[in-house]
Design a protein around this motif. Structure first.
Motif, mmCIF file in Angstrom:
data_model
loop_
_atom_site.group_PDB
_atom_site.id
_atom_site.type_symbol
_atom_site.label_atom_id
_atom_site.label_comp_id
_atom_site.label_asym_id
_atom_site.label_seq_id
_atom_site.Cartn_x
_atom_site.Cartn_y
_atom_site.Cartn_z
ATOM 1 N N GLN A 22 0.884 -1.159 0.000
ATOM 2 C CA GLN A 22 0.000 0.000 0.000
ATOM 3 C C GLN A 22 0.924 1.211 0.000
ATOM 4 N N ASN A 23 0.513 2.271 -0.548
ATOM 5 C CA ASN A 23 1.357 3.458 -0.658
ATOM 6 C C ASN A 23 1.136 4.357 0.569
ATOM 7 N N VAL A 24 1.422 3.776 1.769
ATOM 8 C CA VAL A 24 1.134 4.530 2.992
ATOM 9 C C VAL A 24 2.259 4.539 4.019
ATOM 10 N N VAL A 25 3.200 3.597 3.991
ATOM 11 C CA VAL A 25 4.239 3.561 5.019
ATOM 12 C C VAL A 25 5.627 3.572 4.385
ATOM 13 N N ARG A 26 6.107 2.412 3.969
ATOM 14 C CA ARG A 26 7.493 2.298 3.503
ATOM 15 C C ARG A 26 7.760 3.107 2.244
ATOM 16 N N SER A 27 6.890 3.018 1.252
ATOM 17 C CA SER A 27 7.127 3.758 0.006
ATOM 18 C C SER A 27 7.006 5.266 0.216
ATOM 19 N N VAL A 28 6.159 5.678 1.152
ATOM 20 C CA VAL A 28 6.024 7.113 1.466
ATOM 21 C C VAL A 28 7.308 7.617 2.115
ATOM 22 N N MET A 29 7.809 6.866 3.100
ATOM 23 C CA MET A 29 9.060 7.251 3.762
ATOM 24 C C MET A 29 10.204 7.305 2.763
ATOM 25 N N ALA A 30 10.321 6.243 1.951
ATOM 26 C CA ALA A 30 11.440 6.162 1.003
ATOM 27 C C ALA A 30 11.392 7.299 -0.011
ATOM 28 N N SER A 31 10.218 7.590 -0.544
ATOM 29 C CA SER A 31 10.145 8.651 -1.554
ATOM 30 C C SER A 31 10.423 10.018 -0.938
ATOM 31 N N THR A 59 3.580 10.127 9.407
ATOM 32 C CA THR A 59 3.649 11.586 9.509
ATOM 33 C C THR A 59 4.492 11.996 10.707
ATOM 34 N N ALA A 60 4.278 11.341 11.847
ATOM 35 C CA ALA A 60 5.000 11.697 13.081
ATOM 36 C C ALA A 60 6.502 11.456 12.962
ATOM 37 N N VAL A 61 6.908 10.280 12.474
ATOM 38 C CA VAL A 61 8.349 9.997 12.432
ATOM 39 C C VAL A 61 9.060 10.781 11.343
ATOM 40 N N MET A 62 8.355 11.143 10.286
ATOM 41 C CA MET A 62 8.988 11.959 9.252
ATOM 42 C C MET A 62 9.119 13.409 9.726
ATOM 43 N N THR A 118 11.877 -4.870 3.291
ATOM 44 C CA THR A 118 11.805 -3.903 4.386
ATOM 45 C C THR A 118 10.671 -4.306 5.318
ATOM 46 N N PRO A 119 10.946 -4.418 6.620
ATOM 47 C CA PRO A 119 9.895 -4.823 7.550
ATOM 48 C C PRO A 119 8.714 -3.851 7.543
ATOM 49 N N ASP A 120 7.550 -4.390 7.790
ATOM 50 C CA ASP A 120 6.330 -3.586 7.883
ATOM 51 C C ASP A 120 6.103 -3.240 9.350
ATOM 52 N N PRO A 121 6.232 -1.966 9.730
ATOM 53 C CA PRO A 121 6.098 -1.600 11.144
ATOM 54 C C PRO A 121 4.655 -1.544 11.637
ATOM 55 N N THR A 122 3.686 -1.682 10.743
ATOM 56 C CA THR A 122 2.291 -1.514 11.159
ATOM 57 C C THR A 122 1.815 -2.618 12.091
ATOM 58 N N GLY A 123 2.463 -3.767 12.073
ATOM 59 C CA GLY A 123 2.054 -4.871 12.936
ATOM 60 C C GLY A 123 2.657 -4.828 14.320
ATOM 61 N N GLU A 124 3.508 -3.840 14.557
ATOM 62 C CA GLU A 124 4.177 -3.724 15.855
ATOM 63 C C GLU A 124 3.150 -3.408 16.943
ATOM 64 N N GLY A 125 3.194 -4.162 18.027
ATOM 65 C CA GLY A 125 2.300 -3.905 19.152
ATOM 66 C C GLY A 125 2.963 -2.992 20.174
ATOM 67 N N LEU A 132 6.121 3.771 17.540
ATOM 68 C CA LEU A 132 6.908 4.793 16.834
ATOM 69 C C LEU A 132 8.344 4.322 16.612
ATOM 70 N N ASP A 133 8.907 3.631 17.593
ATOM 71 C CA ASP A 133 10.271 3.117 17.438
ATOM 72 C C ASP A 133 10.386 2.167 16.247
ATOM 73 N N ALA A 134 9.360 1.332 16.035
ATOM 74 C CA ALA A 134 9.378 0.419 14.885
ATOM 75 C C ALA A 134 9.389 1.219 13.587
ATOM 76 N N TYR A 135 8.611 2.278 13.525
ATOM 77 C CA TYR A 135 8.585 3.140 12.333
ATOM 78 C C TYR A 135 9.918 3.860 12.158
ATOM 79 N N ARG A 136 10.501 4.317 13.259
ATOM 80 C CA ARG A 136 11.804 4.997 13.173
ATOM 81 C C ARG A 136 12.876 4.066 12.628
ATOM 82 N N GLN A 137 12.849 2.812 13.056
ATOM 83 C CA GLN A 137 13.849 1.856 12.566
ATOM 84 C C GLN A 137 13.722 1.669 11.056
ATOM 85 N N VAL A 138 12.502 1.575 10.564
ATOM 86 C CA VAL A 138 12.287 1.447 9.120
ATOM 87 C C VAL A 138 12.765 2.708 8.413
#
Length: 153
Positions: A22-31, A59-62, A118-125, A132-138
């Motif tokens: 989905q164009n919402v996490v990893r591809s958004v960060m990378a672009s 949005t928060a981690v970027m 690239t790991p998907d951080p959305t499943g992090e509990g 947020l830390d999972a998203y920061r690592q990605v």
């Protein structure tokens, strides 16, 4: 006797498409990272196998590193093809389903494909900070890979 030829390194592409499920996490960060770091010399796009819904953790981690992705609107590969076309030199797929889709695109487009699992951080509990830390690592891993891949050759 002539010295041996220097090994050829692949030229930096002029345009790159980051793809994810989905164009919402990893591809958004990378672009966003690639645009920020190399946007004057490389055209950057992003798309998903399907379009998803914006993720507030992205949005928060970027924003933590000074990049604003609030205006990003998720789009599928088909949306991108319809509105902009797929005139990219390189597609970088960040998930298995995106990699499969990118390989399909090579049938009808002169496109090189690289797979960056690239790991998907959305499943992090856990609590908000743990998520947020999972998203920061990605984010940080994508930045490292983008810097290495697109530095001046």
């Amino acid at each position: 006797m002539e010295p041996p030829a220097a090994p050829q390194r692949s030229a930096r592409p002029q345009s790159v498409l980051f793809m994810c499920g989905q164009n919402v996490v990893r591809s958004v960060m990378a672009s966003a990272l690639a645009r920020h770091l190399f946007g004057k010399s490389v055209y950057v796009g992003s798309a998903g196998v399907i379009a998803g819904d914006a993720d507030p953790f992205v949005t928060a981690v970027m924003e933590e590193i000074g990049l604003d992705v609030k205006k990003h609107r998720p789009q599928s590969v088909e949306d991108l093809e319809e509105y902009e076309g797929l005139n990219f030199d390189l597609a970088i797929s960040l998930s298995p389903d995106a990699h499969h889709r990118a390989l399909e695109l090579t049938r009808t487009n002169a496109l090189k494909v690289e797979y960056w699992p690239t790991p998907d951080p959305t499943g992090e509990g856990g609590n908000r900070e743990q998520r947020l830390d999972a998203y920061r690592q990605v984010r940080d891993e994508l930045e490292r890979r983008i810097r290495a891949r697109f530095r001046q050759i």
